[in-house]
Design a protein around this motif. Sequence first.
Motif, PDB file in Angstrom:
ATOM      1  N   TYR A  82       0.833  -1.211   0.000  1.00  0.00           N
ATOM      2  CA  TYR A  82       0.000   0.000   0.000  1.00  0.00           C
ATOM      3  C   TYR A  82       0.864   1.257   0.000  1.00  0.00           C
ATOM      4  CZ  TYR A  82      -3.015   3.590   2.177  1.00  0.00           C
ATOM      5  OH  TYR A  82      -3.683   4.753   2.479  1.00  0.00           O
ATOM      6  N   ILE A 105      -4.517   6.216  -3.233  1.00  0.00           N
ATOM      7  CA  ILE A 105      -4.775   5.535  -1.951  1.00  0.00           C
ATOM      8  C   ILE A 105      -6.021   6.048  -1.242  1.00  0.00           C
ATOM      9  CG2 ILE A 105      -2.344   4.934  -1.622  1.00  0.00           C
ATOM     10  CD1 ILE A 105      -2.386   7.223   0.574  1.00  0.00           C
ATOM     11  N   TYR A 128      -9.728   1.805  -2.071  1.00  0.00           N
ATOM     12  CA  TYR A 128      -8.646   1.554  -1.116  1.00  0.00           C
ATOM     13  C   TYR A 128      -9.065   1.713   0.348  1.00  0.00           C
ATOM     14  CZ  TYR A 128      -4.828   0.627  -4.291  1.00  0.00           C
ATOM     15  OH  TYR A 128      -3.991   0.022  -5.201  1.00  0.00           O
TER      16      TYR A 128
END
Length: 307
Positions: A178, A190, A195
């Motif tokens: 990530y 992100i 996400y």
Amino acid sequence: MDKYKVYDICIEVINKLSNGIISSYICPICGNLFDRNSIQSKRLTAEDVPPKSIGGRQMILTCKRCNNDLGSKLDSQIKNYQNFIKSVKTISTGKGHLTHKVKYQVNGYEANAICKMNNSKININFQKKINNPINITRINEFLESQTKSENNGFEFNISPNSRFHIRYFDIALLKNAYLIIFAKLGYTYIFHENYKIIRNQIINYDKKILKNFVIRLNNDYNGFNLFISKSPFKAILVQINNALVVLPTITSKNDLYAELSKYIEKKINFESDPLIWPKEIELENDYFVLKYLKNDEAILKLKAEAS
């Protein structure tokens, strides 16, 4: 890594993406805001991605709480895994050098020990404070009797005594994958809707939010790679040594991990294109979005909306 340089690069992007609403650094994990003084006060810290123990490097800033808490709970498992694998290989092959905690078993008696191996030569030092003294006495008596006897056919076993938590190890891989995506593509990636579940699993590492997100590779590869998968499903593939972490693209279906679960027990043949692994903060998608952002448009908003 110049922490102030990374801060300034991110602030410029954050400010433009929020149309001037946000002028503070956003921790990519928790989403909290931090001013420039947070670097000097060490509320913002440099993060090794992946951990330095497996060849990672400092690329980004995360807040001290996320760095310390997730580092001690999750990233430590990556180092423990490396120690575990090294122990297994050294003990099973008798080749290599090793100083490690082990469980030593002789004819049913068990004791914790420090094992020093130099190829096939083994030196065992029992840890008296954490062992049953009777077991140590019986083991030593037995070993001594065997050295005086012509019959040396006794059974003994050495096994690694590493503290290794497989679930935390997988989430550590997820966290580092990530953060690599953050370094490569930026906040617009992100903080995308796809996400939220990833960030939720990382922060709540003691909960089983995601089931399948790591694919084990049958090789001893040591290194890092990044791919965009086009088939059998759209995804970002982050390779950390012999593990492949599957992350969504911003165009992936919401049921990406349900789709992955159909293949998890099979050999998956990905059709993919390589991406260049970042060596420093890049924020490629952020800069791409900024090219088409209208003057009055805000992509990043307040923390509650962003995270």
